[in-house]
Scaffold this active site. Structure first.
Site, mmCIF file in Angstrom:
data_model
loop_
_atom_site.group_PDB
_atom_site.id
_atom_site.type_symbol
_atom_site.label_atom_id
_atom_site.label_comp_id
_atom_site.label_asym_id
_atom_site.label_seq_id
_atom_site.Cartn_x
_atom_site.Cartn_y
_atom_site.Cartn_z
ATOM 1 N N GLU A 1 44.724 52.357 5.104
ATOM 2 C CA GLU A 1 45.941 53.149 5.163
ATOM 3 C C GLU A 1 47.007 52.304 5.844
ATOM 4 O O GLU A 1 46.702 51.527 6.762
ATOM 5 C CB GLU A 1 45.700 54.420 5.985
ATOM 6 N N ASP B 1 55.582 43.617 15.711
ATOM 7 C CA ASP B 1 56.882 43.049 15.345
ATOM 8 C C ASP B 1 57.998 43.688 16.168
ATOM 9 O O ASP B 1 57.871 44.823 16.635
ATOM 10 C CB ASP B 1 57.104 43.290 13.835
ATOM 11 N N GLY B 2 59.104 42.966 16.308
ATOM 12 C CA GLY B 2 60.310 43.525 16.914
ATOM 13 C C GLY B 2 60.536 43.134 18.368
ATOM 14 O O GLY B 2 61.348 43.750 19.055
ATOM 15 N N HIS C 1 59.044 38.794 24.196
ATOM 16 C CA HIS C 1 57.652 38.367 24.086
ATOM 17 C C HIS C 1 56.867 38.784 25.335
ATOM 18 O O HIS C 1 55.720 39.213 25.265
ATOM 19 C CB HIS C 1 57.556 36.848 23.898
ATOM 20 N N THR D 1 50.567 31.196 11.128
ATOM 21 C CA THR D 1 50.673 29.762 10.867
ATOM 22 C C THR D 1 52.111 29.370 10.513
ATOM 23 O O THR D 1 52.459 28.198 10.561
ATOM 24 C CB THR D 1 49.714 29.358 9.725
ATOM 25 N N GLY E 1 61.759 40.166 19.491
ATOM 26 C CA GLY E 1 63.068 39.521 19.585
ATOM 27 C C GLY E 1 64.196 40.541 19.503
ATOM 28 O O GLY E 1 65.180 40.471 20.242
ATOM 29 N N LEU F 1 35.166 48.043 23.398
ATOM 30 C CA LEU F 1 36.184 47.712 22.387
ATOM 31 C C LEU F 1 36.248 46.203 22.144
ATOM 32 O O LEU F 1 36.216 45.412 23.087
ATOM 33 C CB LEU F 1 37.554 48.194 22.877
ATOM 34 N N TRP G 1 55.228 28.330 13.628
ATOM 35 C CA TRP G 1 55.463 26.998 14.211
ATOM 36 C C TRP G 1 56.874 26.517 13.915
ATOM 37 O O TRP G 1 57.392 25.624 14.584
ATOM 38 C CB TRP G 1 54.461 25.972 13.668
#
Ligand code: V0D
Length: 243
Positions: free
Chosen positions: A205, A15-16, A32, A61, A18, A126, A64
């Site tokens: 956690e 997140d973050g 982005h 979802t 923008g 991974l 959009w």
């Protein structure tokens, strides 16, 4: 002294992006883009730390509903991501998985994610798991529907339904012993789960970073990982050293 916790599955809500862009006086899409570059850095860092599954929440979802230019830009990010990073992913033996409602994606995006999974299918390192057009309640609803169908057809009775049967019908089932995250990190100061892996996070956690995702670096990751390794996980039980 208690043993260190093994961090096999790390989940991150990125997140973050923008907010990062706004702080730089740049358009949201610049956030982005920088966020996408950070996916590569953190993937390699997670691999170095011995993490087995890295689940990244990229597009829900609900996203959009964003402006259509932004959605178009986001839908092209997987294309650019694999154009740029596929050689590095192959060189590091990374296996790509995409989890979500992929049939709703634009054809070009759909093709590129399918190809990335196919090309890395034999890699054994991974697992880089993108939650893409994913929603946890939908995922659980699908599992419930499937079990309902099995009852209807007489294959099982409702009494037989247990947690394992639900876990087996979620998109994380293929990760076997690593299907539930050990640790969830959300960046950018928000403290919410936002419909990400609701069932799977039951005993995880939770950790929150004030940094925006493009600024969240290898050093930050290392700090969260060592903090996790030294936490005392009880899984609902009483810890002997507490009493
Ligand atoms: C934008 C931060 C990589 C979150 C990271 C469309 C906001 C950068 C991917 C990606 C996004 C997804 C699937 C895939 C390969 C790469 C990505 C989205 C957003 C959602 F197979 N970065 N990234 N996908 N951002």
């Amino acid at each position: 002294m208690a043993e260190k916790n093994q961090l096999n599955h790390l989940a991150i809500i990125m997140d973050g992006n923008g907010r990062w862009a706004r702080k730089q006086g740049k358009p949201r899409v610049a956030g982005h883009h920088e966020g996408m570059n950070n996916v590569e850095r953190i993937t390699l860092a997670a691999d170095k730390l011995g993490i087995k599954v890295l689940s990244l929440y990229a597009f829900s979802t609900e996203n959009w509903a964003r402006p259509k230019e932004e959605v178009a830009y986001l839908m092209n990010l997987p294309v650019r991501f694999f154009d740029k990073f596929m050689p590095t992913l192959m060189a590091n033996n990374v296996k790509v998985n995409i989890m979500g409602y992929l049939d709703q994606l634009p054809p070009k995006t759909y093709k590129v994610v399918q190809r990335a999974m196919a090309e890395t299918a034999d890699n054994t390192g991974l697992i880089l798991n993108f939650a893409f057009n994913y929603g946890s309640r939908s995922e659980i609803t699908s599992a419930v529907k499937e079990l309902g169908g099995m009852i209807e057809s007489g294959a099982i009775s409702s009494e037989q339904i247990d947690e394992e049967m639900i876990s087996q019908r979620l998109m994380t089932a293929k990760f076997g012993a690593f299907r539930d995250p050990d640790l969830l990190i959300r960046t950018s100061g928000e403290q919410r789960i936002s419909n990400f892996l609701l069932w799977q996070l039951a005993y995880s956690e939770l950790a929150f970073s004030p940094k925006n995702w493009p600024d969240f670096n290898e050093e930050d990751l290392q700090e969260f990982v060592s903090e996790f390794q030294n936490r005392n996980r009880r899984f609902g039980k009483v810890d002997e050293s507490d009493s």
